[in-house]
Scaffold this active site. Structure first.
Site, PDB file in Angstrom:
ATOM      1  CE  LYS A  31      -0.452  -0.186   4.862  1.00 53.59           C
ATOM      2  NZ  LYS A  31      -0.152   0.865   5.767  1.00 53.59           N
ATOM      3  CB  THR A  32       3.979   2.266   1.678  1.00 53.55           C
ATOM      4  OG1 THR A  32       3.485   1.789   2.917  1.00 53.55           O
ATOM      5  CG2 THR A  32       4.693   3.580   1.909  1.00 53.55           C
ATOM      6  CG  ASP A 215      -0.680   4.541   5.400  1.00 49.21           C
ATOM      7  OD1 ASP A 215      -1.308   3.607   4.883  1.00 49.21           O
ATOM      8  OD2 ASP A 215       0.457   4.411   5.903  1.00 49.21           O
ATOM      9  CD  GLU A 216      -1.875   1.321   8.814  1.00 48.87           C
ATOM     10  OE1 GLU A 216      -2.917   0.631   8.761  1.00 48.87           O
ATOM     11  OE2 GLU A 216      -0.747   0.836   8.972  1.00 48.87           O
ATOM     12  CD  GLN A 246      -3.182  -5.013   8.255  1.00 51.41           C
ATOM     13  OE1 GLN A 246      -2.205  -4.627   8.894  1.00 51.41           O
ATOM     14  NE2 GLN A 246      -3.175  -5.108   6.946  1.00 51.41           N
ATOM     15  NE  ARG A 601       1.854  -7.184  10.643  1.00 51.43           N
ATOM     16  CZ  ARG A 601       1.470  -6.400   9.646  1.00 51.43           C
ATOM     17  NH1 ARG A 601       2.239  -5.395   9.293  1.00 51.43           N
ATOM     18  NH2 ARG A 601       0.347  -6.622   8.987  1.00 51.43           N
TER      19      ARG A 601
END
Length: 744
Positions: A31-32, A215-216, A246, A601
């Site tokens: 996503k980044t 973001d997020e 998430q 992760r």
DNA sequence: TCTTTGTAATTTTTT
DNA sequence: ATTACAAAGA
């Protein structure tokens, strides 16, 4: 330009040039990359000026990474012009410039949690309320909830007597903040959102940006959401990226509905799903899916990976937490022997209380480690003292800071003197700093007290003169010397005072770092800039130490990735964590997402450990393995037991769990031990079945003689088939199936 | 003013 | 088990 490096949906998202855009970005789906490429695309191909683009994140670390990647992509000059920052830092910046329009002077200070608590305590004092009856922590939580949902003291309504008191505390708290020219974290967002609602100034802010990227997004609260939609009101160029799976911060006010409901708010939004995971092995992705697919109400999406199958997930049972720690040490040793750098490995736990035993074992085994979280550097008493001096120099109205340092180091100004001073100032409605200048007029103070207070004020005045000409670091050193703070510590001459002195040196060092960075960025290093930075920066941001294993809570792990992850404490009651009150459905859902975050992760190796018994908070608990272990699909995991656990004489009570747990080998199973009678019914989740025409399934409608019609939330057994069902007006009830009929 | 003793609390905590 | 913080005592 960029397409070759992006997959199809990524490229579509990056190429999106205007209008609302919603990107569901699965774990590890890049996503980044999408955000940064899209920014680069806007600048390079759509003629958008970089300073007209705002990219918002939640952590400084995320902001830093984004900025770094944009520098590579667009070059340092363009990247520098972009607005990239956390919600809080961005709002602080805007508030300094525009706050005057709503009566917030530019030299406001930001109070952290401890400061806020002190303000609440004083507000309680104003209202003559008992601290034990209204614990500041709880009061603060209540106030924050209002602010997170967009309500200041004027908008919050009282619906009951308790509410009424809470509201009065809220008002007193906010009045004190305004009088001190201070804001809390929530205010930063709320006040800017409010500014955006004012005509003239709101438009000024809005006109700064042509594009807003977030973001997020699943972690935004109502106020942040309002801020974003206000910002993007005219151009509607709002791009939000996140993953409802998430969402793990609802207890901090984050509202998943923001992402789930985005398409309703913006019906014309382009929706893109990034489902290819580039991070983890197939087995790890499958393990994560096993857990998350059981989540209710998730946006449908299919995470997949083209990565190799990878090593099996290791699930190991240990006897107790010490045995578990030994197992962690052993795993680390082996990984290191295989050539994995320790920094590529992380150990996760659900709560900090678990870290201690791990830490001891690592220290004994001489394995370098770093714990993230716990007491933060900037929260240490000596650091806060030093910063309080700096803040009072910038904003003399800040009473919390003044009270913190008035007798630190000890200068003979006792509690009684302070109380009288405060009472006097309260009556006059003046900042304490002002009263100090006219201390002679305070009647009920003795001559000695007056003298000491006057000389304290003189000290501050001298420092204020110095503040005008010194750099922040020079000023800090000056403060530490001229107040006698360092001397007092040196006089103590204990191990603790040495550590404190060391911390202060580190603080001076970090201020110098700040100055160097500011200079590199072509900005002036100011006191305001420094103070903003230290209150808006957390310790996780400074995580890149070489060659050490990282220990952290699962929450701390969000946004990070490691070659190898060891997830400890996979037991019912530990993870999912269960507080005292009966588990709320929503809370369990969040635990599930938390487990999903933890698992995803890991890149190549995942180890999960659980124990037969665990001592926590001074009590020994025997817990069954986490339900999340039972949800791992066939073939992804390999099961083992430590020697200590295998030889353990005691038989844990969870042996009767084959219904959902299918280990390849179960050496700890001792068939001669009868299964316990009192098995927690909740454990048998999802035992969907049909009993006498009755469909026992989650979501089925059932009827009960007394409670009427209700909906099944869980299928359980209480010796015989039963369900947990919600009946309107009665709440959740556990009912045996034979007392139920199908609803009409 | 400083020390001692007792009590309560202890999920998670991007800022 | 640990710790932090408040009230009471020296």
């Amino acid at each position: 330009m960029v397409d070759a490096e992006l997959n199809e949906p990524q490229a579509v998202a990056a190429a999106h040039s205007r209008g609302p855009l919603l990107v569901f970005a699965g774990a590890g789906s890049g996503k980044t990359r999408v955000i940064t490429y899209r920014v680069a695309n806007l600048i390079a191909n759509h003629g958008v000026a970089p300073w007209r683009i705002l990219a918002v994140t939640f952590t400084n670390k995320a902001a830093g990474e984004m900025r770094a990647r944009l520098e590579t992509l667009c070059g340092a000059d363009l990247a520098r012009a972009l607005w990239v920052g956390t919600f809080h830092a961005t709002c602080a910046k805007l508030l300094r410039v525009h706050g005057a329009a709503i009566g917030v002077p530019p030299n406001f200070v930001i109070y952290d949690t401890a400061d806020q608590k002190a303000v609440v305590t004083r507000a309680l004092g104003d209202l003559n309320l008992d601290e034990r009856r209204y614990p500041p922590r709880a009061v603060l939580a209540h106030i924050h909830k209002h602010k997170q949902e967009g309500r200041g003291p004027d908008e919050a309504a009282a619906h009951s007597y308790i509410d009424d008191i809470a509201l009065r505390i809220f008002r007193a708290y906010d009045a004190r903040l305004r009088a001190a020219n201070a804001v809390d974290f929530e205010d930063l967002i709320l006040l800017v959102a409010r500014l955006l609602g004012t005509d003239a100034e709101g438009d000024k802010i809005r006109r700064r940006f042509d594009h807003v990227l977030v973001d997020e997004f699943q972690d935004t609260n109502a106020t942040q959401y309002r801020l974003l939609s206000e910002l993007a009101k005219t151009h509607r160029n709002l791009c939000v990226v996140g993953d409802d799976d998430q969402s793990i911060y609802s207890w901090r006010g984050a509202d998943v509905r923001n992402i789930r409901g985005f398409r309703r708010e913006y019906p014309d939004a382009t929706i893109i799903k990034l489902e290819q995971n580039y991070r983890s092995s197939q087995r790890i992705v499958k393990a994560a899916l096993g857990v998350i697919v059981r989540s209710a109400d998730r946006e449908p999406k299919e995470l997949w990976t083209a990565n190799p199958e990878g090593a099996p997930v290791q699930v190991t049972l240990a006897r107790d937490e010490r045995d578990e720690a030994g197992l962690v040490v052993e795993t680390l040793r082996r990984a290191r022997a295989e050539g994995t750098n320790l920094r590529e490995i992380a150990v996760f736990y659900r709560v900090h209380a678990q870290s201690r035993v791990l830490e001891e074992a690592l220290r004994a085994a001489n394995i370098p480690y770093q714990i993230i979280g716990g007491t933060k550097f900037y929260e240490r008493a000596e650091v806060k003292d030093a910063l309080a001096y700096l803040r009072i120099l910038m904003n003399p109205q800040s009473d919390v800071d003044l009270l913190r340092i008035i007798n630190v180091p000890a200068r003979g100004i006792g509690q009684t003197t302070v109380d009288r001073l405060v009472t006097w100032a309260g009556g006059m409605g003046e900042p304490l700093f002002e009263v100090l200048a006219r201390v002679r007029e305070v009647d009920d103070l003795g001559a000695a007290a007056k003298k000491k207070l006057a000389s304290f004020r003189e000290l501050l005045d001298d420092l204020r003169v110095a503040a005008r000409t010194s750099t922040p670091s020079a000023l800090l050193e000056h403060v530490l010397a001229s107040t006698g703070y360092l001397r007092a510590l040196e006089g103590e001459d204990t191990a603790e005072s040495d550590a404190r002195i060391e911390n202060l040196r580190e603080l001076v060092g970090s201020v110098q770092d700040y100055e160097a960075e500011a200079q590199a960025a072509g900005e002036e290093a100011t006191l305001a800039g420094l103070l903003e930075r230290v209150t808006l920066v957390s310790d996780v941001d400074g995580l890149e130490d070489a060659g050490r294993v990282v220990l952290m809570t699962v929450h701390g792990a969000k946004g990070l990735e490691f070659a190898r992850v060891i997830l400890t404490g996979m037991e019912e009651e530990m993870f999912p964590y269960k507080g005292v009150d009966p588990s709320e459905r929503d809370e369990l859902e969040e635990e599930r997402r938390l487990a999903y975050v933890a698992i995803t992760r890991a890149r190549q190796h995942l180890t999960m450990t659980h124990t037969q018994m665990r001592q926590i908070f001074g009590k020994t608990r025997w817990n069954r393995p986490s339900r999340f272990l039972g949800e791992l699909p066939q073939g992804v995991a390999e099961y083992a037991v430590t020697a200590a656990a295998a030889s353990g004489a005691q038989q844990p009570s969870y042996v009767d769990r084959e219904s959902s747990f299918e280990p390849a080998m179960r050496p700890w199973r001792h068939p001669q031990v009868p299964p316990p009678r009192f098995v927690d019914p909740d454990f048998f989740d999802d035992r969907a079945s049909d009993v006498n025409d009755l469909s026992l399934r989650r979501g089925s409608r059932v009827a009960h003689e007394r409670f009427g019609e209700g909906k099944v939330t869980r299928v359980i057994r209480i010796g015989e088939p039963a369900v947990v069902a919600v009946f309107p007006g009665w709440g959740e009830k556990k009912i045996l199936a034979r007392f139920l009929k199908p609803a009409e």
